[in-house]
Write a protein that holds these residues in place. Sequence first.
Motif, PDB file in Angstrom:
ATOM      1  N   LEU A 304       0.838  -1.196   0.000  1.00 44.06           N
ATOM      2  CA  LEU A 304       0.000   0.000   0.000  1.00 44.06           C
ATOM      3  C   LEU A 304       0.871   1.243   0.000  1.00 44.06           C
ATOM      4  CD1 LEU A 304      -2.711   1.580   0.409  1.00 44.06           C
ATOM      5  CD2 LEU A 304      -2.308   1.330   2.880  1.00 44.06           C
ATOM      6  N   LYS A 305       0.531   2.187  -0.879  1.00 41.06           N
ATOM      7  CA  LYS A 305       1.063   3.538  -0.809  1.00 41.06           C
ATOM      8  C   LYS A 305      -0.105   4.456  -0.485  1.00 41.06           C
ATOM      9  CE  LYS A 305       4.919   2.861  -4.012  1.00 41.06           C
ATOM     10  NZ  LYS A 305       5.577   3.311  -5.275  1.00 41.06           N
ATOM     11  N   LEU A 306      -0.075   5.028   0.715  1.00 41.98           N
ATOM     12  CA  LEU A 306      -1.149   5.894   1.191  1.00 41.98           C
ATOM     13  C   LEU A 306      -0.687   7.339   1.141  1.00 41.98           C
ATOM     14  CD1 LEU A 306      -3.877   6.431   2.596  1.00 41.98           C
ATOM     15  CD2 LEU A 306      -2.737   5.944   4.776  1.00 41.98           C
ATOM     16  N   ASN A 307      -1.376   8.159   0.352  1.00 47.28           N
ATOM     17  CA  ASN A 307      -1.032   9.569   0.186  1.00 47.28           C
ATOM     18  C   ASN A 307      -2.184  10.424   0.694  1.00 47.28           C
ATOM     19  OD1 ASN A 307       1.424   8.935  -1.296  1.00 47.28           O
ATOM     20  ND2 ASN A 307       0.097   8.418  -3.016  1.00 47.28           N
ATOM     21  N   LEU A 308      -1.954  11.152   1.792  1.00 48.58           N
ATOM     22  CA  LEU A 308      -2.959  12.028   2.392  1.00 48.58           C
ATOM     23  C   LEU A 308      -2.576  13.471   2.098  1.00 48.58           C
ATOM     24  CD1 LEU A 308      -3.152  10.158   5.788  1.00 48.58           C
ATOM     25  CD2 LEU A 308      -4.923  10.139   4.045  1.00 48.58           C
TER      26      LEU A 308
END
Length: 362
Positions: A304-308
């Motif tokens: 997972l690459k989570l970008n907020l």
Amino acid sequence: TTADGETYSSTGDDENALRVDGVTATLSNITVNKTAGSSSSADNGDFYGMNAGLLAQNGATVTIKNATVNTGVKIFSYGTGTTVNISDSTIRTTGDCSGGIQTTGGGTTNAANLDVETQGNSSAAIRSDRGGGTVNVNGGSYVTNGTGSPAVYSTADVSVSDATLIANNSEAVVVEGKNSVSLTDCNVTGNMTGTYQDDSENIHNIMIYQSMSGDAEVGEANFTAEGGVITAKSGDMFYVTNTDCTISLKNVVFKLANEVFLRVEGNSSSRGWGKEGANGGDVVLNAADQEIDGQILVDSISSLKLNLTEGSGFTGCINQDGAEGTVDVTLSKDSTWTLTGDSYVSSFTGSTDNVIANVYHL
């Protein structure tokens, strides 16, 4: 040709009540009744429109307004160059494998302000199958009642705006393979009440996967939602398995049924979804101006690459029970992460000042 106020009916096997083949037709105030008859081949029925109530094929262009369709089967657009434009119409289907509007083989369907309800199993209200195509839906209500009958099942490029999507006995949305679903200002509800074949299957509201059946090209899937409300009445909000995908969210209200917002993991392969132990998911989750609540779970064969960004807020935890798959988190300077449990990530980019730890550890 043009037709107004006509009725087209069929009760025979392997036949359509109305077939539009390679021509241009404008049909207003028509009634299509396909109340009996079945297809001698499941593949011909699912992929090519055999026994559909209305079939457009071979480059036909059909414009339908104010129609009433009562059928065991569906409105069907098949083949590259074929276009069905349908608006302000009512569609009711009763049989299994009987979607509301269906697009295959590279066809195009443009729908506006439809009232669609299906009763059978495997009968998505907005459906595509082998060969995909393009589906654009604006407004209306799309309701399913059978198992395995999401409001939207995509092996195509499907865009839906300002619509109500309800699956009363199934997940709400499914994207298979190298295809996409884009939702704008939609009210979406799913209620997957049980597994379809065995207890090893997951319960979820939005599923992104690769079936390996040949119905969808292998490649990166895309799910995009902006505005609107997405409600899960059972299971996880998102489930990703045996595929790569990008999920892009902006200003959506999510109502969870359990604590899991996103589950990325392999499956038992009991339904042929890849090889067990090598059929995880690889996800990029882009959240902009988005609130996310709940747990994120990524197993050891997934990533997972989570970008907020853009002032997003994540209130939850990632792999609370310990390190598993590769997880990279990027937190913009105007976004925050509030921990609800210990969390394990592979890399973190951003200011830890924006991580509100409470009593937990990152």
